[in-house]
Design an enzyme around this catalytic site. Structure first.
Site, PDB file in Angstrom:
ATOM      1  N   ALA A 271      87.581 -14.472 -24.107  1.00  8.66           N
ATOM      2  CA  ALA A 271      88.624 -14.337 -24.681  1.00  8.66           C
ATOM      3  C   ALA A 271      88.979 -14.571 -26.291  1.00  8.66           C
ATOM      4  O   ALA A 271      87.912 -15.350 -26.620  1.00  8.66           O
ATOM      5  CB  ALA A 271      89.789 -15.172 -24.118  1.00  8.66           C
ATOM      6  N   CYS A 389      81.801 -18.450 -35.609  1.00  8.36           N
ATOM      7  CA  CYS A 389      82.504 -18.604 -36.682  1.00  8.36           C
ATOM      8  C   CYS A 389      82.635 -20.072 -37.336  1.00  8.36           C
ATOM      9  O   CYS A 389      83.490 -20.247 -38.036  1.00  8.36           O
ATOM     10  CB  CYS A 389      83.895 -18.114 -36.684  1.00  8.36           C
ATOM     11  SG  CYS A 389      84.827 -18.713 -35.336  1.00  8.36           S
TER      12      CYS A 389
END
Length: 451
Positions: A271, A389
């Site tokens: 997700a 990230c």
């Protein structure tokens, strides 16, 4: 602006900010939850205003809190009731960042405080905001610079102190400043074509026809949005799943994975689904993708998105990516690991205030556990992308070294076509994107193999 009985815009914004802190939600999710109970003629206008306020307050929160703490006597904003602190932040933001008349900014907040608390609290906030009005920020920053250069940079650019120290050590002073400046600029949008419904040229034409100026990027199925008149989420092709909004570096992961038609693929932290769906698109809905995530709510959102995008080869599984084990091994695995999100400050400014060193070390243990589990699920000869990230070496290159030395993976020397290389002795074989260099999220990718 009145939305419905006795709820003002300021109270709505304070609700959203408080929900972000208490539940560790993204600003988008918090906004959605609060606006579910909002009705009235001005709802959409209020939603846009609230989003803009929340985004900017989260971005400049360190500087806002510095102003408040400079005028508070004997306490700090962090010691106040959270909702009250957020109302004060709104007032300071309006006055010092948005250029609202100080008397109007103060009055709006004081009325909300009086409604929520009592007259004593209202008088306290009124006196505090009057002092904020006369506070000389530039003078205070100059004084702070002489006393503590790191804290000065932390306040000036509104970044966590640990991040400032880390970025300077990693990149040097000038590039660290450039990175922080870039993190504070307006968000850059990228769109990725859905090849099940159209092609990149047709998408570019469609967007141009709808007054959206675009440019090609180093990732051949992604366009950079340069300018738009109507928000791209209101366009019919977006609603019908002809394209998705996805960061440039994030969209590179599926290409590095290089999925083949008919393969069995596992996504261990799937997700919200951008990479899962990208792989499904590249496989043209063949084979099978098992998409694992610990959040049932996020998986349900993925299910809705799958229908819009026409994805049919993904099976959603509610499970822990550190423990999930299938009966059969997989040809390829995506591990976009949970991380400090320190590369996404421009997109999600609220994450700046979520992490400290202790929490980051706990996240690294999760990353290592997921790497070990990925190895158990991968067939011999199978390949995996590991991505985050995060800007940090301990979440990236050091974890790749752990995967090689302790888990048993081999590092693939993938021919990255853009971006920068990384750090440590494996640096020339991994991918790095930087917000100040590539106008996207700061990002890390490595490709690993099980021999």
């Amino acid at each position: 602006m009145e939305l419905f009985y006795r709820i003002t815009l300021h109270e709505l914004i304070a609700d959203i900010l408080t929900l972000i802190d208490e539940r560790e939600l993204s600003s988008k999710n918090a906004l959605e939850r609060v606006f579910k109970r909002v009705s009235g003629r001005d709802r959409e206008k209020a939603r846009g205003l609230a989003h803009a306020y929340v985004f900017e307050i989260e971005k400049w929160r360190k500087k806002i809190d510095f102003i408040v703490n400079s005028v508070l006597k004997g306490s700090k904003i962090e010691d106040l009731d959270l909702y009250l602190a957020n109302l004060i932040r709104i007032g300071v933001f309006e006055m010092k960042f948005k250029g609202v008349n100080p008397a109007i900014a103060t009055d709006s907040v004081v009325r909300a405080v009086k409604e929520k608390y009592d007259l004593a609290k209202a008088k306290f906030v009124n006196a505090l905001l009057r002092e904020v009005e006369n506070f000389n920020l530039e003078k205070a920053l100059k004084k702070l610079k002489e006393k503590d250069r790191i804290e000065y940079l932390s306040v000036k650019f509104s970044h966590p102190r640990w991040y400032v120290e880390y970025a300077i050590e990693l990149l040097g002073y000038e590039d660290a400043v450039r990175l922080m400046l870039s993190n504070n600029r307006a968000q850059r949008y990228y769109v990725r074509v859905n090849p099940l419904k159209t092609d990149i040229d047709s998408l570019a034409d469609y967007l141009q026809e709808h007054n959206v100026r675009v440019a090609r990027t180093p990732v051949d199925d992604v366009l950079k949005i340069l300018e738009y008149k109507t928000p791209i989420t209101r366009l019919e092709w977006y609603k019908q799943g002809y394209f998705v909004i996805q960061d440039l570096a994030s969209a590179y992961v599926a290409h590095v994975l290089s999925p083949e038609k008919g393969e069995k693929i596992l996504d261990l932290a799937a997700a919200p689904g951008s990479k899962t769906f990208h792989v499904a698109h590249l496989m043209e809905n063949t084979g099978e993708i098992i998409a694992v995530d610990y959040s049932l709510e996020r998986l349900n959102k993925m299910r809705e998105k799958m229908k819009i995008l026409g994805v049919t080869n993904v099976k959603l599984v509610h499970a822990d990516g550190m423990k999930f084990k299938d009966k059969e091994e997989f040809d390829k695995i995506i591990l976009d690991a949970p991380c400090s999100s320190s590369g996404t400050y421009r997109q999600f400014p609220e994450v700046k205030w979520r992490f400290d060193e202790k929490k980051i070390q706990r996240v690294i243990q999760v990353q290592k556990a997921m790497l070990r589990n990925a190895y158990r699920n991968l067939r011999v000869g199978g390949e995996m992308t590991y991505s985050t990230c995060s800007i940090r070496i301990d979440e990236n290159e050091e974890n790749v070294k752990y995967a090689i030395n302790k888990v048993g993976f081999e590092l693939v020397n993938y021919p990255f076509s853009w971006g920068e290389r990384g750090f440590l002795e494996i640096g020339d074989k991994v991918f790095r994107a930087w917000t100040h260099l590539h106008d996207c999220n700061s990002f890390f990718i490595a490709k690993l193999k099980k021999e």
